[in-house]
Design a protein around this motif. Structure first.
Motif, short mmCIF file in Angstrom:
data_model
loop_
_atom_site.label_atom_id
_atom_site.label_comp_id
_atom_site.label_asym_id
_atom_site.label_seq_id
_atom_site.Cartn_x
_atom_site.Cartn_y
_atom_site.Cartn_z
N ALA A 117 0.82 -1.22 0.00
CA ALA A 117 0.00 0.00 0.00
C ALA A 117 0.85 1.27 0.00
O ALA A 117 0.32 2.37 0.20
CB ALA A 117 -0.91 -0.01 1.21
N LYS A 118 2.17 1.11 -0.19
CA LYS A 118 3.10 2.24 -0.25
C LYS A 118 3.03 3.11 1.00
O LYS A 118 2.95 4.35 0.92
CB LYS A 118 2.84 3.07 -1.50
N GLY A 119 3.03 2.44 2.15
CA GLY A 119 3.08 3.16 3.42
C GLY A 119 1.75 3.65 3.95
O GLY A 119 1.71 4.37 4.95
N ASN A 120 0.64 3.24 3.33
CA ASN A 120 -0.69 3.66 3.80
C ASN A 120 -1.10 2.79 4.99
O ASN A 120 -1.52 1.65 4.82
CB ASN A 120 -1.70 3.53 2.67
N TRP A 121 -1.01 3.35 6.19
CA TRP A 121 -1.31 2.59 7.40
C TRP A 121 -2.79 2.24 7.52
O TRP A 121 -3.18 1.41 8.33
CB TRP A 121 -0.88 3.38 8.64
N GLY A 122 -3.61 2.84 6.66
CA GLY A 122 -5.04 2.55 6.69
C GLY A 122 -5.39 1.13 6.26
O GLY A 122 -6.51 0.67 6.50
#
Length: 353
Positions: A117-122
């Motif tokens: 997710a390229k660093g998307n913590w969601g």
């Protein structure tokens, strides 16, 4: 399709490693007390691991869909998670440390999902309410990780104190004779409980891979006799359950002597009554966790149950230097495997997968 087969192979390798890495959970105490020979204990643990692995899928559903967004996961995500868990499992086995295969897999999956997710913590499910049930990393992983060792330690100690009170007039010969027999029962229950929890983690990963592959169209062109691979909804198929159960049992049969030595001899010297108390406490805790879908660390629970039982003899009976090394392995498992999962997934992406 090829990438799925690689993921399936990696999942079964992880399951096998989990079997011999965590074999000590069920048999370390029964071997150290000389109630059973190592060969007898391993065969017994393998059988009850197999039986337990076929009971239910609650933990598998938590791993496969309750921690990260299943729609974000790709085959490289799942492969990276498995590779990181395998690396950590082999490393801690080589050191003889009873670390958590569960947390290694969870950490690897979360790290790999973040990379995808390229660093998307969601994409990580921290804490959510679905159909009246709490799911997510906090209620299913972090809270049990903090509470289960404490419950194991206190529960093992309390059960041991209760046995001391009930049997204070019994002779050592009577106690060793009867608890030698009862420990076979408690070790069997521990093996069964281990199977109900640990085997399901790989089931969840394979089910996630099948769902991901179906969504991506990886199985559109497979022959008709492979139609069972298509999984439009997240589901744990019977063939997945049976395969994981057999592989884990085979891994258990392979033993795990470094960790057996640590848990059965290095932490505290045990007698049959102590082994019975530790195994009974751990098996009960793990059984409850499996029923409600918590991928518990069976390693944490049995280790702290042994510590709690040993501490009732006297605090100095527990070799706290060995314990501190084990605790450090527990603390580091999630962050290290999370980082490994992230890095391996980035490498796979860079390689064009």
């Amino acid at each position: 399709m090829t990438l799925f087969l690689i993921v399936l192979f990696a999942a079964l390798v992880f399951e096998y490693i989990n079997g011999f890495h965590d074999a000590a959970n069920a048999i370390a105490t029964v071997v150290s007390t000389k109630v059973l020979t190592p060969r007898q204990a391993i065969m017994m643990a393998a059988f009850f691991n197999l039986l337990g692995a076929l009971m239910g899928t609650a933990v598998a559903k938590t791993i496969g869909g309750g921690l990260v967004d299943a729609n974000v996961a790709t085959m490289p995500t799942i492969l990276a998670a498995l590779i990181s868990a395998i690396i950590w499992g082999l490393f801690t086995w080589w050191l003889g440390l009873p670390s958590s295969s569960s947390h290694a897999l969870v950490g690897g999956l979360c790290g790999a999902a973040l990379a995808t997710a390229k660093g998307n913590w969601g994409v990580l499910h921290w804490s959510e309410m679905v159909d009246g049930k709490h799911i997510g990393i906090w209620p299913k992983i972090v809270m049990p990780m903090l509470l289960s060792p404490l419950i194991g330690f206190v529960g093992g100690g309390l059960l041991m104190l209760f046995l001391y009170a009930v049997l204070k007039r019994a002779t050592p010969h009577f106690i060793n004779k009867w608890f030698g027999k009862l420990q076979i029962v408690s070790a069997s229950w521990m093996g069964f409980s281990h199977g109900t929890n640990d085997a399901q983690k790989t089931m969840g990963i394979i089910a996630l891979a099948l769902f991901t592959g179906t969504q991506a169209g990886a199985f559109d062109d497979v022959p008709s006799w492979l139609h069972f691979l298509r999984t439009p909804e997240f589901e744990v198929h019977r063939w997945v359950m049976l395969t994981c159960a057999i592989v884990m049992a085979a891994g258990t049969a392979g033993g795990g002597w470094r960790i057996i030595k640590t848990m059965g001899h290095k932490m505290v010297k045990l007698q049959p009554i102590h082994g019975f108390a530790a195994e009974t406490t751990a098996a009960a805790i793990i059984g409850v966790a499996s029923h409600i879908g918590i991928p518990l660390s069976t390693t944490h629970v049995i280790s702290t149950s042994i510590m709690g039982v040993g501490a009732t003899k006297r605090l100095s009976a527990v070799k706290w230097g060995v314990v501190s090394r084990i605790v450090w392995a527990w603390v580091l498992t999630l962050p290290i495997t999370g980082l490994l999962g992230y890095l391996v997934c980035r490498c796979l992406h860079s390689a064009g997968y």
